[in-house]
Design an enzyme around this catalytic site. Structure first.
Site, PDB file in Angstrom:
ATOM      1  N   ASP A  94      53.674  91.968  15.857  1.00  0.00           N
ATOM      2  CA  ASP A  94      52.691  91.923  14.781  1.00  0.00           C
ATOM      3  C   ASP A  94      51.950  90.588  14.832  1.00  0.00           C
ATOM      4  OD1 ASP A  94      52.458  93.553  11.814  1.00  0.00           O
ATOM      5  OD2 ASP A  94      51.600  91.538  11.940  1.00  0.00           O
ATOM      6  N   ILE A  95      50.658  90.645  14.586  1.00  0.00           N
ATOM      7  CA  ILE A  95      49.816  89.451  14.676  1.00  0.00           C
ATOM      8  C   ILE A  95      50.082  88.462  13.542  1.00  0.00           C
ATOM      9  CG2 ILE A  95      47.803  90.214  13.325  1.00  0.00           C
ATOM     10  CD1 ILE A  95      46.079  89.301  15.749  1.00  0.00           C
TER      11      ILE A  95
ATOM     12  N   GLU B  64      47.301  99.269   5.830  1.00  0.00           N
ATOM     13  CA  GLU B  64      46.022  98.695   6.262  1.00  0.00           C
ATOM     14  C   GLU B  64      45.460  99.390   7.486  1.00  0.00           C
ATOM     15  OE1 GLU B  64      46.904  94.609   6.943  1.00  0.00           O
ATOM     16  OE2 GLU B  64      46.998  94.113   4.810  1.00  0.00           O
ATOM     17  N   VAL B  65      46.329  99.824   8.363  1.00  0.00           N
ATOM     18  CA  VAL B  65      45.871 100.411   9.625  1.00  0.00           C
ATOM     19  C   VAL B  65      46.205 101.909   9.618  1.00  0.00           C
ATOM     20  CG1 VAL B  65      46.023 100.348  12.128  1.00  0.00           C
ATOM     21  CG2 VAL B  65      46.226  98.222  10.813  1.00  0.00           C
TER      22      VAL B  65
ATOM     23  N   HIS C 133      52.541 103.713  12.166  1.00  0.00           N
ATOM     24  CA  HIS C 133      53.299 102.647  12.818  1.00  0.00           C
ATOM     25  C   HIS C 133      54.567 102.377  12.034  1.00  0.00           C
ATOM     26  CE1 HIS C 133      50.297 100.914  10.072  1.00  0.00           C
ATOM     27  NE2 HIS C 133      51.163  99.950   9.814  1.00  0.00           N
TER      28      HIS C 133
ATOM     29  N   HIS D 295      57.166  99.354  11.302  1.00  0.00           N
ATOM     30  CA  HIS D 295      57.456  97.927  11.408  1.00  0.00           C
ATOM     31  C   HIS D 295      58.948  97.771  11.724  1.00  0.00           C
ATOM     32  CE1 HIS D 295      53.745  96.467   9.199  1.00  0.00           C
ATOM     33  NE2 HIS D 295      53.792  97.719   8.764  1.00  0.00           N
TER      34      HIS D 295
HETATM   35  P1  AMP Z   1      50.322  98.131   7.413  1.00  0.00           P
HETATM   36  O1  AMP Z   1      50.010  97.306   6.193  1.00  0.00           O
HETATM   37  O2  AMP Z   1      51.659  98.821   7.310  1.00  0.00           O
HETATM   38  O3  AMP Z   1      49.192  99.071   7.754  1.00  0.00           O
HETATM   39  O4  AMP Z   1      50.514  97.110   8.597  1.00  0.00           O
HETATM   40  C1  AMP Z   1      49.513  96.770   9.502  1.00  0.00           C
HETATM   41  C2  AMP Z   1      50.057  95.614  10.311  1.00  0.00           C
HETATM   42  O5  AMP Z   1      49.256  95.471  11.459  1.00  0.00           O
HETATM   43  C3  AMP Z   1      50.043  94.285   9.577  1.00  0.00           C
HETATM   44  O6  AMP Z   1      51.383  93.761   9.534  1.00  0.00           O
HETATM   45  C4  AMP Z   1      49.129  93.399  10.447  1.00  0.00           C
HETATM   46  O7  AMP Z   1      49.547  92.060  10.525  1.00  0.00           O
HETATM   47  C5  AMP Z   1      49.206  94.106  11.782  1.00  0.00           C
HETATM   48  N1  AMP Z   1      48.070  93.923  12.670  1.00  0.00           N
HETATM   49  C6  AMP Z   1      46.757  94.068  12.376  1.00  0.00           C
HETATM   50  N2  AMP Z   1      45.997  93.848  13.458  1.00  0.00           N
HETATM   51  C7  AMP Z   1      46.853  93.581  14.479  1.00  0.00           C
HETATM   52  C8  AMP Z   1      46.686  93.278  15.869  1.00  0.00           C
HETATM   53  N3  AMP Z   1      45.481  93.222  16.437  1.00  0.00           N
HETATM   54  N4  AMP Z   1      47.799  93.053  16.615  1.00  0.00           N
HETATM   55  C9  AMP Z   1      49.016  93.115  16.048  1.00  0.00           C
HETATM   56  N5  AMP Z   1      49.241  93.406  14.747  1.00  0.00           N
HETATM   57  C10 AMP Z   1      48.173  93.627  13.974  1.00  0.00           C
END
Ligand code: AMP
Length: 126
Positions: free
Chosen positions: A39-40, A105-106, A110, A112
């Site tokens: 994770d970034i 957010e994405v 996924h 974690h």
């Molecule tokens: P969520 O809130 O469960 O959708 O988590 C999305 C996660 O993606 C967050 O923990 C972000 O830090 C992570 N994230 C967003 N962009 C990237 C990226 N380019 N590479 C790695 N992790 C990312």
């Protein structure tokens, strides 16, 4: 912007772009079903994301629409990632956010993987 629980799959989401190689990632593991990368913005000493290669918005979307082989392959990959990260002895947490209240957010399913130290109680409400 938070993802709603009913959003259709958007193939411009950041994880779709990572899967297409358009954005770099720190890969931990990859096979035909899954990609795992750091994770970034890590929220634990170890914070890795495991994503399926197919286009699914959330865990429930994945369970509803993915072929059985993809589901089995994905979860086996999650287990392999925990092993690769050396988390099996001391333990780890798996978490998947879905929709607004969870702060997703994405909009690409996924999981974690958190570990590397004590993780405290399960959730802290905002
Ligand atoms: P969520 O809130 O469960 O959708 O988590 C999305 C996660 O993606 C967050 O923990 C972000 O830090 C992570 N994230 C967003 N962009 C990237 C990226 N380019 N590479 C790695 N992790 C990312």
């Amino acid at each position: 912007m938070p993802v709603t629980g009913l959003d259709p799959y958007d193939d411009q989401n950041i994880f779709a772009r990572i899967l297409r190689g358009e954005i770099p990632n720190r890969t931990v593991y990859e096979d035909e079903f899954a990609l795992a990368f750091h994770d970034i913005a890590p929220q634990a000493p170890v914070h890795v994301l495991v994503i399926p290669k197919g286009p699914y918005v959330s865990a429930v979307d994945f369970a509803a629409r993915a072929p059985d082989g993809e589901i089995a392959g994905f979860w086996r990959a999650v287990g392999r990632v925990a092993g690769i990260l050396g988390l099996e002895q001391e333990g780890y947490r798996l978490l998947s956010n879905h929709g607004i209240h969870a702060g997703q957010e994405v909009p690409h399913f996924h999981v974690h993987v958190f570990g590397g130290g004590p993780l405290g109680r399960m959730i802290q409400a905002a």
